[in-house]
Scaffold this motif. Structure first.
Motif, PDB file in Angstrom:
ATOM      1  N   ILE A  13      -5.106  23.380 -12.771  1.00  0.00           N
ATOM      2  CA  ILE A  13      -4.488  22.133 -12.918  1.00  0.00           C
ATOM      3  C   ILE A  13      -3.848  21.678 -11.459  1.00  0.00           C
ATOM      4  N   GLU A  14      -3.218  22.748 -10.784  1.00  0.00           N
ATOM      5  CA  GLU A  14      -2.645  22.284  -9.574  1.00  0.00           C
ATOM      6  C   GLU A  14      -3.721  21.927  -8.483  1.00  0.00           C
ATOM      7  N   ARG A  15      -4.810  22.691  -8.543  1.00  0.00           N
ATOM      8  CA  ARG A  15      -5.997  22.580  -7.767  1.00  0.00           C
ATOM      9  C   ARG A  15      -6.361  20.877  -7.645  1.00  0.00           C
ATOM     10  N   ASP A  16      -6.538  20.597  -9.295  1.00  0.00           N
ATOM     11  CA  ASP A  16      -6.891  19.059  -9.262  1.00  0.00           C
ATOM     12  C   ASP A  16      -5.952  18.288  -9.043  1.00  0.00           C
ATOM     13  N   LEU A  17      -4.910  18.454  -8.997  1.00  0.00           N
ATOM     14  CA  LEU A  17      -3.634  17.510  -8.704  1.00  0.00           C
ATOM     15  C   LEU A  17      -3.729  17.382  -7.277  1.00  0.00           C
ATOM     16  N   ASP A  18      -3.827  18.848  -6.304  1.00  0.00           N
ATOM     17  CA  ASP A  18      -3.908  18.639  -5.147  1.00  0.00           C
ATOM     18  C   ASP A  18      -5.076  17.566  -4.519  1.00  0.00           C
ATOM     19  N   LEU A  19      -6.136  18.069  -5.171  1.00  0.00           N
ATOM     20  CA  LEU A  19      -7.119  17.059  -5.038  1.00  0.00           C
ATOM     21  C   LEU A  19      -7.035  15.468  -5.130  1.00  0.00           C
ATOM     22  N   GLU A  20      -6.508  15.276  -6.193  1.00  0.00           N
ATOM     23  CA  GLU A  20      -5.947  13.842  -6.480  1.00  0.00           C
ATOM     24  C   GLU A  20      -5.107  13.423  -5.357  1.00  0.00           C
ATOM     25  N   ALA A  21      -4.113  14.018  -4.988  1.00  0.00           N
ATOM     26  CA  ALA A  21      -3.009  13.779  -4.204  1.00  0.00           C
ATOM     27  C   ALA A  21      -3.897  13.502  -2.797  1.00  0.00           C
ATOM     28  N   ARG A  61       2.761  17.882 -11.939  1.00  0.00           N
ATOM     29  CA  ARG A  61       2.833  19.072 -11.545  1.00  0.00           C
ATOM     30  C   ARG A  61       3.913  19.923 -12.287  1.00  0.00           C
ATOM     31  N   GLU A  62       5.188  19.209 -12.446  1.00  0.00           N
ATOM     32  CA  GLU A  62       6.538  19.572 -12.963  1.00  0.00           C
ATOM     33  C   GLU A  62       5.942  20.033 -14.459  1.00  0.00           C
ATOM     34  N   ALA A  63       5.390  19.222 -14.983  1.00  0.00           N
ATOM     35  CA  ALA A  63       5.101  19.551 -16.580  1.00  0.00           C
ATOM     36  C   ALA A  63       4.271  20.669 -16.737  1.00  0.00           C
ATOM     37  N   VAL A  64       3.223  21.056 -16.022  1.00  0.00           N
ATOM     38  CA  VAL A  64       2.264  22.188 -16.119  1.00  0.00           C
ATOM     39  C   VAL A  64       3.187  23.381 -15.916  1.00  0.00           C
ATOM     40  N   ILE A  65       3.782  23.136 -14.751  1.00  0.00           N
ATOM     41  CA  ILE A  65       4.791  24.530 -14.492  1.00  0.00           C
ATOM     42  C   ILE A  65       5.807  24.775 -15.462  1.00  0.00           C
ATOM     43  N   LEU A 119       0.825  -1.124   0.045  1.00  0.00           N
ATOM     44  CA  LEU A 119      -0.054   0.088   0.021  1.00  0.00           C
ATOM     45  C   LEU A 119       0.870   1.261  -0.154  1.00  0.00           C
ATOM     46  N   LEU A 120       1.929   1.246   0.786  1.00  0.00           N
ATOM     47  CA  LEU A 120       2.979   2.345   0.855  1.00  0.00           C
ATOM     48  C   LEU A 120       3.532   2.444  -0.452  1.00  0.00           C
ATOM     49  N   ASP A 121       4.031   1.359  -1.186  1.00  0.00           N
ATOM     50  CA  ASP A 121       4.501   1.542  -2.464  1.00  0.00           C
ATOM     51  C   ASP A 121       3.669   2.054  -3.591  1.00  0.00           C
ATOM     52  N   HIS A 122       2.118   1.776  -3.335  1.00  0.00           N
ATOM     53  CA  HIS A 122       1.290   2.134  -4.355  1.00  0.00           C
ATOM     54  C   HIS A 122       1.282   3.766  -4.242  1.00  0.00           C
ATOM     55  N   ARG A 123       1.018   4.145  -2.954  1.00  0.00           N
ATOM     56  CA  ARG A 123       1.044   5.667  -2.633  1.00  0.00           C
ATOM     57  C   ARG A 123       2.398   6.330  -3.402  1.00  0.00           C
ATOM     58  N   ALA A 124       3.426   5.861  -2.930  1.00  0.00           N
ATOM     59  CA  ALA A 124       4.751   6.347  -3.481  1.00  0.00           C
ATOM     60  C   ALA A 124       4.625   6.366  -5.212  1.00  0.00           C
ATOM     61  N   ILE A 125       4.374   5.785  -5.718  1.00  0.00           N
ATOM     62  CA  ILE A 125       4.087   5.488  -7.231  1.00  0.00           C
ATOM     63  C   ILE A 125       3.070   6.613  -7.574  1.00  0.00           C
ATOM     64  N   ARG A 126       1.996   6.770  -6.859  1.00  0.00           N
ATOM     65  CA  ARG A 126       1.012   7.861  -7.210  1.00  0.00           C
ATOM     66  C   ARG A 126       1.515   9.321  -7.059  1.00  0.00           C
ATOM     67  N   SER A 127       2.324   9.503  -5.984  1.00  0.00           N
ATOM     68  CA  SER A 127       2.868  10.584  -5.482  1.00  0.00           C
ATOM     69  C   SER A 127       3.871  10.938  -6.532  1.00  0.00           C
ATOM     70  N   ALA A 128       4.808  10.128  -7.164  1.00  0.00           N
ATOM     71  CA  ALA A 128       5.670  10.189  -8.258  1.00  0.00           C
ATOM     72  C   ALA A 128       5.155  10.656  -9.434  1.00  0.00           C
ATOM     73  N   LEU A 129       4.149  10.150  -9.582  1.00  0.00           N
ATOM     74  CA  LEU A 129       3.407  10.413 -10.885  1.00  0.00           C
ATOM     75  C   LEU A 129       2.720  11.998 -10.998  1.00  0.00           C
ATOM     76  N   LEU A 130       2.143  12.110  -9.698  1.00  0.00           N
ATOM     77  CA  LEU A 130       1.475  13.610  -9.342  1.00  0.00           C
ATOM     78  C   LEU A 130       2.812  14.600  -9.326  1.00  0.00           C
ATOM     79  N   ILE A 131       3.702  14.509  -8.741  1.00  0.00           N
ATOM     80  CA  ILE A 131       4.949  15.567  -8.987  1.00  0.00           C
ATOM     81  C   ILE A 131       5.361  15.577 -10.410  1.00  0.00           C
ATOM     82  N   THR A 132       5.601  14.610 -11.122  1.00  0.00           N
ATOM     83  CA  THR A 132       5.560  14.600 -12.514  1.00  0.00           C
ATOM     84  C   THR A 132       4.705  15.480 -13.275  1.00  0.00           C
TER      85      THR A 132
END
Length: 106
Positions: free
Chosen positions: A93-101, A73-77, A58-71
């Motif tokens: 878009i950041e608001r949507d990503l925050d909600l997804e996180a 966020r970096e792309a839209v910035i 479960l922690l690994d899945h969260r880390a994967i999701r987090s890495a994708l959200l960071i990527t």
């Protein structure tokens, strides 16, 4: 463990009523069902699977999701910095990503 499983089971039960309320959104509801069932499999691991191992997955899945959200966020910035999108679009878009996180627990 019991509280998290109860929360997932409650959400799965609620999906049934949402199917009736939102019949035009069945693909989304099925996707959410799949995600909840997957989460339930980690909250209540299969017989013989140590709880620690299920929790680590479960922690690994969260880390994967987090890495994708960071990527994302970096792309839209980067798009904003290049002038492709404006600040308002970036914030939206950041608001949507925050909600997804928050939803993903990332």
């Amino acid at each position: 463990v019991h509280a998290r499983l109860a929360a997932v089971e409650a959400a799965l039960g609620r999906l049934e009523t949402l199917r009736n309320d939102y019949p035009d959104h069945l693909p989304l509801l099925e996707q959410l069902r799949s995600e909840l069932e997957h989460e339930a499999s980690h909250v209540a691991p299969s017989p013989g699977v140590p709880i620690d191992e299920a929790e680590q997955e479960l922690l690994d899945h969260r880390a994967i999701r987090s890495a994708l959200l960071i990527t994302q966020r970096e792309a839209v910035i980067r798009l904003r910095d290049e002038g492709v999108i404006n600040d308002e679009t970036l914030r939206s878009i950041e608001r949507d990503l925050d909600l997804e996180a928050l939803r993903a627990g990332a």
